[in-house]
Design a protein around this motif. Structure first.
Motif, PDB file in Angstrom:
ATOM      1  N   TYR A 257       0.815  -1.222   0.000  1.00  0.00           N
ATOM      2  CA  TYR A 257       0.000   0.000   0.000  1.00  0.00           C
ATOM      3  C   TYR A 257       0.847   1.271   0.000  1.00  0.00           C
ATOM      4  N   VAL A 258       2.158   1.096  -0.125  1.00  0.00           N
ATOM      5  CA  VAL A 258       3.075   2.246  -0.105  1.00  0.00           C
ATOM      6  C   VAL A 258       3.450   2.675  -1.517  1.00  0.00           C
ATOM      7  N   TYR A 259       3.833   1.706  -2.359  1.00  0.00           N
ATOM      8  CA  TYR A 259       4.272   2.033  -3.714  1.00  0.00           C
ATOM      9  C   TYR A 259       3.092   2.357  -4.622  1.00  0.00           C
ATOM     10  N   LYS A 260       3.315   3.323  -5.511  1.00  0.00           N
ATOM     11  CA  LYS A 260       2.344   3.611  -6.573  1.00  0.00           C
ATOM     12  C   LYS A 260       2.867   3.054  -7.898  1.00  0.00           C
ATOM     13  N   TYR A 261       4.145   3.335  -8.170  1.00  0.00           N
ATOM     14  CA  TYR A 261       4.798   2.851  -9.377  1.00  0.00           C
ATOM     15  C   TYR A 261       6.112   2.177  -8.972  1.00  0.00           C
ATOM     16  N   PRO A 262       6.057   0.928  -8.549  1.00  0.00           N
ATOM     17  CA  PRO A 262       7.230   0.258  -7.960  1.00  0.00           C
ATOM     18  C   PRO A 262       8.504   0.336  -8.792  1.00  0.00           C
ATOM     19  N   LEU A 263       8.401   0.158 -10.096  1.00  0.00           N
ATOM     20  CA  LEU A 263       9.609   0.131 -10.927  1.00  0.00           C
ATOM     21  C   LEU A 263      10.289   1.501 -10.994  1.00  0.00           C
ATOM     22  N   ARG A 264       9.554   2.557 -10.664  1.00  0.00           N
ATOM     23  CA  ARG A 264      10.157   3.896 -10.621  1.00  0.00           C
ATOM     24  C   ARG A 264      10.612   4.265  -9.210  1.00  0.00           C
TER      25      ARG A 264
END
Length: 403
Positions: free
Chosen positions: A74-81
């Motif tokens: 629930y923390v990341y929005k765009y994990p790869l970035r």
């Protein structure tokens, strides 16, 4: 229940489709690190075998485990970035001194690409919080085409096929002790995703404190060794008769001044006890090399420029047995005409056997001089304890009967 900002399966699929690009960035990153560290070694700032470099690209399985953890999903929005260590490298050093040198060099090399917001100094944070735990230094870097400068044409050609502009990587610079501690803490404290009891938390904190203390004591030890190295070399250089007069001391007679400096140097050398490290420094000193060079004869060649990797404890024990327990006494042995005469006689006898000049290393010369210097009781003890080669002892016994 909250809904995640992303679909983990879609993230992993996108990541898998770009793995070749991440692999390329890992190669570029490692090549840059190796180039920087190699220069540090060439400059003599750290030893050749005092570091280890590891690098990797995070596996899809590891990435999925990270982004689906309850504390992350629930923390990341765009994990790869947002995740900064999809490409990572570790530089592991023996000491805190080496860690500081390598960190400063890498920070200078990558200064234009550092993401300082995500490059915490863990050591500084712990000190400010008056806590113990994982310490080490991290650098998070944005990719730049400038990183290709000085690299192989193959990497440069490959880089044209990918857009790496949004890629980041993390370099960890740490001591081996910090690395071991981080691995233990990560696997037990975080990978298990357990809530640790107060007792276990305290145990971890105590281990962290011991790790930091050990690193600090090791740093002090290395500093002491460097101080010892400089002190011994300075004293040995002052023993040298080829001394020049300082301008402010021109009123002093040159010979008087040389003798005064030599006496001061002798006093310093008396305070330096015999040890393996002391002998290694002693025989590597340029003036002492010249002393060994002068011991050569028509039958004897001494490899005075060749340095020993180790000094066997048996040689040290033999020196103490004959009463040579400081560097000043050892140095006097090299100018003792009585034992030098035995050395030259031994070389002549052995050269006749091989029909060529006898070639000896510096430590072998010392062995001969020690045994020639020993009295009868000491010789018997040396032979009984096998402190020196038996064939050398026997040959010198025969020679000294006729002297």
């Amino acid at each position: 229940m909250a809904i995640p900002f992303f679909n983990p399966d879609e993230v992993i699929l996108e990541y898998k489709n770009n793995l070749k690009a991440y692999d390329l960035f890992e190669k570029i990153l490692r090549a840059n690190i190796e180039k920087v560290v190699a220069q540090i070694v060439e400059d003599g700032k750290i030893a050749k075998d005092s570091y280890e470099i590891k690098s990797r690209v995070k596996t899809p399985e590891s990435l999925k485990g990270k982004i689906t953890r309850e504390d992350k999903i629930y923390v990341y929005k765009y994990p790869l970035r947002e995740i900064t260590d999809l490409v990572g490298a570790k530089v592991m050093l023996i000491s805190l001194n080496d860690e500081e040198i390598v960190f400063d060099a890498l920070e200078k090399h990558f200064k234009n690409y550092i993401d300082y917001k995500n490059s915490p100094d863990k050591t500084k944070e712990l000190w400010e919080q008056r806590k113990f735990g994982y310490s080490g230094r991290h650098l998070v870097l944005w990719y730049s085409d400038d990183m290709l400068n000085g690299l192989s044409n193959e990497l440069k050609k490959e880089a044209k096929n990918y857009d790496l502009s949004e890629f980041r990587a993390e370099i960890q610079i740490k001591t081996l002790l910090q690395h071991v501690w981080a691995e233990i803490e990560h696997k037990v404290r975080y990978k298990a995703q357990e809530f640790l009891s107060t007792h276990r938390k305290r145990a971890f904190d105590r281990l962290a404190a011991l790790t930091e203390l050990t690193d600090s004591l090791f740093k002090d030890l290395i500093n002491k060794e460097e101080e010892f190295f400089n002190t011994l070399n300075q004293a040995l250089n002052e023993v040298s008769p080829e001394l020049t007069t300082h301008p402010q001391e021109k009123q002093m007679d040159d010979e008087t001044k040389k003798e005064q400096i030599k006496q001061n140097a002798d006093a310093k050398l008396k305070n330096i006890e015999i040890s393996s490290e002391a002998i290694k420094i002693y025989v590597a000193n340029e003036f002492i090399k010249d002393c060994f060079k002068r011991l050569q004869s028509e039958h004897l060649i001494i490899t005075y420029d060749e340095e020993p990797n180790t000094v066997n404890f048996k040689l040290i024990e033999a020196l103490y047995l004959v009463g040579i327990n400081d560097i000043n006494s050892l140095h006097k042995l090299l100018s003792d005409e009585r034992v030098i005469k035995v050395l030259h006689a031994y070389a002549q006898k052995e050269s006749q056997k091989i029909e060529n000049k006898l070639m000896l290393q510096k430590l072998s010369v010392l062995q001969i001089l020690i045994y020639a210097y020993a009295d009868l009781n000491q010789k018997e003890t040396i032979k009984k304890k096998h402190l020196l080669y038996e064939n050398i002892c026997s040959a010198i016994d025969e020679l000294q009967k006729d002297m």
